[in-house]
Design an enzyme around this catalytic site. Sequence first.
Site, PDB file in Angstrom:
ATOM      1  N   HIS A  35      -2.103 -10.377  -5.797  1.00 18.06           N
ATOM      2  CA  HIS A  35      -1.127 -11.452  -5.988  1.00 18.06           C
ATOM      3  C   HIS A  35      -0.540 -11.860  -4.635  1.00 18.06           C
ATOM      4  O   HIS A  35      -0.779 -11.212  -3.627  1.00 18.06           O
ATOM      5  CB  HIS A  35       0.058 -10.959  -6.834  1.00 18.06           C
ATOM      6  N   GLU A 117       0.804  -6.903  -4.524  1.00 18.79           N
ATOM      7  CA  GLU A 117       1.363  -8.157  -4.032  1.00 18.79           C
ATOM      8  C   GLU A 117       1.252  -8.211  -2.517  1.00 18.79           C
ATOM      9  O   GLU A 117       1.540  -7.227  -1.836  1.00 18.79           O
ATOM     10  CB  GLU A 117       2.847  -8.281  -4.401  1.00 18.79           C
TER      11      GLU A 117
END
Length: 194
Positions: A35, A117
């Site tokens: 992400h 992330e």
Amino acid sequence: MHTITNSELPALVQRPCSHFDDRPDENDISLLVIHNISLPPRQFNTPYIDDFFGGRLDCSAHPYFAQLQGVRVSAHCVIYRDGRIWQYVPFAKRAWHAGVSQFLGREKCNDFSIGIELEGCDDEAYTAAQYQALTELCWYLLQQYPKLRPTRIVGHSDIAPGRKTDPGQAFDWQGFFQKLDAMQQQSCKKENPK
């Protein structure tokens, strides 16, 4: 730069987070999802990602944060622009990163995935330090979870098309997989010296 071997875990800074729960089957970790995140959008090196995942975000601190009021999400790890890896959720637990998602016909990707992330946005280049940290972390995870394979490393956009776009066009998939392959070859040479 130091490269991990099969048994080494990259340096992870443990951060407080309560936004996770038990997986339906902790032995079924078979997907890795990449992400991106920046809070506020396109602003880096702020304390707000840590605050958000830690449940401490002051939603009055920036107009964008009003839409995050009451939102509880997390990822297993965040890789910051300087290559630091902060871990919010133990890998054996279910982080809340994928949302409504599907991979190869299987829904609820949070159940069987690890979410990583990158501090960034879709259209701004990620840093060399982030790619190095990501490669080392992914290599470690591939060694720990036999159901994970490079073909099961995907972007958020792959499991939630039309809803999510990250890690975006700025993410160098080819370069990342080349680095991962090089790490595998280096490991094989260490294990099988001539």
